[in-house]
Design a protein around this motif. Structure first.
Motif, short mmCIF file in Angstrom:
data_model
loop_
_atom_site.label_atom_id
_atom_site.label_comp_id
_atom_site.label_asym_id
_atom_site.label_seq_id
_atom_site.Cartn_x
_atom_site.Cartn_y
_atom_site.Cartn_z
N ARG A 115 11.69 8.10 11.83
CA ARG A 115 13.01 8.99 11.50
C ARG A 115 14.35 8.33 11.74
N GLU A 116 14.47 7.42 12.66
CA GLU A 116 15.83 7.02 12.76
C GLU A 116 16.27 6.10 11.53
N SER A 117 15.33 5.70 10.75
CA SER A 117 15.41 4.98 9.51
C SER A 117 16.04 5.55 8.66
N HIS A 118 16.31 6.82 8.57
CA HIS A 118 17.02 7.73 7.49
C HIS A 118 18.59 7.15 7.72
N ASN A 137 0.68 -1.15 0.11
CA ASN A 137 0.06 -0.04 -0.22
C ASN A 137 0.74 1.35 0.12
N SER A 138 1.91 1.13 0.70
CA SER A 138 2.97 2.22 0.62
C SER A 138 4.46 2.01 0.80
N VAL A 139 5.38 2.80 0.42
CA VAL A 139 6.82 2.92 0.73
C VAL A 139 7.15 4.13 1.29
N TRP A 140 8.32 3.73 2.06
CA TRP A 140 9.03 4.80 2.48
C TRP A 140 10.07 5.35 1.89
N ASP A 155 15.67 -1.64 0.64
CA ASP A 155 15.88 -3.00 1.47
C ASP A 155 15.40 -4.13 0.77
N LEU A 156 16.24 -5.34 0.99
CA LEU A 156 16.33 -6.51 0.34
C LEU A 156 14.63 -7.34 -0.01
N LYS A 157 13.97 -6.97 0.98
CA LYS A 157 12.58 -7.38 1.01
C LYS A 157 11.79 -6.52 -0.23
N PHE A 158 12.02 -5.44 -0.18
CA PHE A 158 11.43 -4.33 -1.34
C PHE A 158 11.82 -4.75 -2.75
N LEU A 159 13.09 -5.16 -2.68
CA LEU A 159 13.62 -5.61 -3.93
C LEU A 159 13.11 -7.10 -4.56
N ASP A 201 11.04 -1.79 6.32
CA ASP A 201 10.80 -2.46 5.08
C ASP A 201 10.22 -1.51 3.82
N HIS A 202 10.28 -1.86 2.63
CA HIS A 202 9.95 -1.17 1.69
C HIS A 202 10.30 0.48 1.52
#
Length: 344
Positions: free
Chosen positions: A50-53, A5-8, A236-240, A59-60
């Motif tokens: 925000r830390e995921s920056h 449904n969404s990506v970051w 991320d590998l899951k997204f890929l 994921d995704h």
């Protein structure tokens, strides 16, 4: 394949094709065409998001910017892949105050060089790593090492997190760098420090600094490589694995920026200046008058070798928790598929 449904996404305040693609609205349109919403990591009110920056834990998600955080995240076990790299050289220098007696790189011997440090930071201290690499490069050009100078660590408790709307930023989007170093220089605690990019150039101009050593455009890639040179596009590998076509579409969209920038050089500079928060003249001075011609998304051998060299520097200085294979971190497939799509 799971539904999505969404990506970051997130990008650093720097010259990147992802930033320009975002400002043009291309990224949102590309994903919205497939029914997927695009959400900004930097604009989230959730600190964990925000830390995921820096940590690349969502994921995704996809990111383009400084290379130290993604190198650190991959070293720590986060399963990501590099699907493109942009190399846009930038001003890198050691600066000192007039009257300090430091006029050239060899004059740094025996002097105090400031290094920003965040001793309580849970994520990688990328500003310290960036400064150290710049210092080491400047000294290497003079046949010196870090043992020939005094490294003065300037500790700060302020977190690295990007927080929009923070009242301490006085209405700006973020804290600009080099504040601790500037105070230490003015207070006589250090003799020189490292700066880079448009922000570093503006600061040097503002205080009338002596540029002791400048090497951002040096012919040796091992000298000029740093956090901002080059800048990887990571997913991320899951997204890929689960949404390869979406990742290919993302890569194709970001790769289109290079041709657009060649045809619209002034607009490209305006977008970069807007992203960083400086004047357009600062972008041209810091990145060169042909910065619009250096926004290509590629995966060439020189870039990968430079990445591997920088990884080894970060390992040597203790910034990475473990070694890993940089070349195995790269996935050429999305860029190759995007190139075939563009050719067709």
């Amino acid at each position: 394949m799971s539904s999505l449904n969404s990506v970051w996404y997130t990008r650093c305040p720097a010259p990147t094709p992802l930033s320009i693609a975002h400002q043009l609205g291309w990224v949102d349109r590309q994903f919205e065409a497939t029914g997927v919403a695009v959400r900004s990591i930097r604009d989230s009110k959730d600190q964990t998001v925000r830390e995921s920056h820096f940590t690349h834990t969502l994921d995704h998600s996809f990111r383009q910017g400084g290379n130290i955080p993604p190198l650190w995240a991959r070293s720590g076990g986060r399963q990501t892949r590099v699907v493109g790299i942009t190399t846009t050289d930038e001003f890198q220098a050691i600066i000192a105050l007039p009257g300090s007696g430091i006029a050239k790189g060899s004059d740094l011997k025996g002097r105090r060089i400031g290094v920003p440090r965040k001793p309580n930071e849970a994520i990688v201290d990328f500003q310290r790593a960036t400064a150290l690499k710049g210092i080491v490069s400047a000294l290497e050009l003079e046949g010196l090492t870090h043992r020939d100078v005094e490294l003065v660590y300037l500790d700060s408790s302020e977190a690295n997190l990007i927080e929009r709307g923070n009242a301490a930023f006085l209405g700006l989007k973020r804290r600009y760098p080099y504040g601790d170093e500037l105070l230490a220089l003015a207070g006589g605690k250090i003799d020189a420090f490292f700066v880079k990019g448009a922000e570093g150039l503006v600061l040097a101009n503002q205080i009338g600094a002596v540029v002791v050593s400048e090497f951002g455009f040096h012919s040796d890639a091992k000298i000029r490589i740093n956090n901002g040179t080059p800048r990887p596009l990571t997913v991320d590998l899951k997204f890929l694995d689960e949404h390869f076509d979406l990742v290919t579409g993302l890569v194709a969209t970001v790769a289109r920026v290079a041709e657009w920038a060649e045809a619209n050089p002034n607009e490209a500079v305006r977008f970069i200046a807007n992203e960083i928060g400086v004047g357009e003249d600062a972008i041209r001075a810091a990145n060169g008058p042909d910065v619009h011609s250096h926004l290509k998304l590629t995966l060439d051998d020189e870039q990968l070798a430079a990445f591997d060299h920088f990884k080894r520097f970060l390992l040597e200085w203790g910034f990475l928790p473990a070694d890993f294979d940089v070349f195995g971190w790269i996935d050429h497939r999305p860029l190759e598929a995007a190139s075939r799509r563009a050719a067709a």
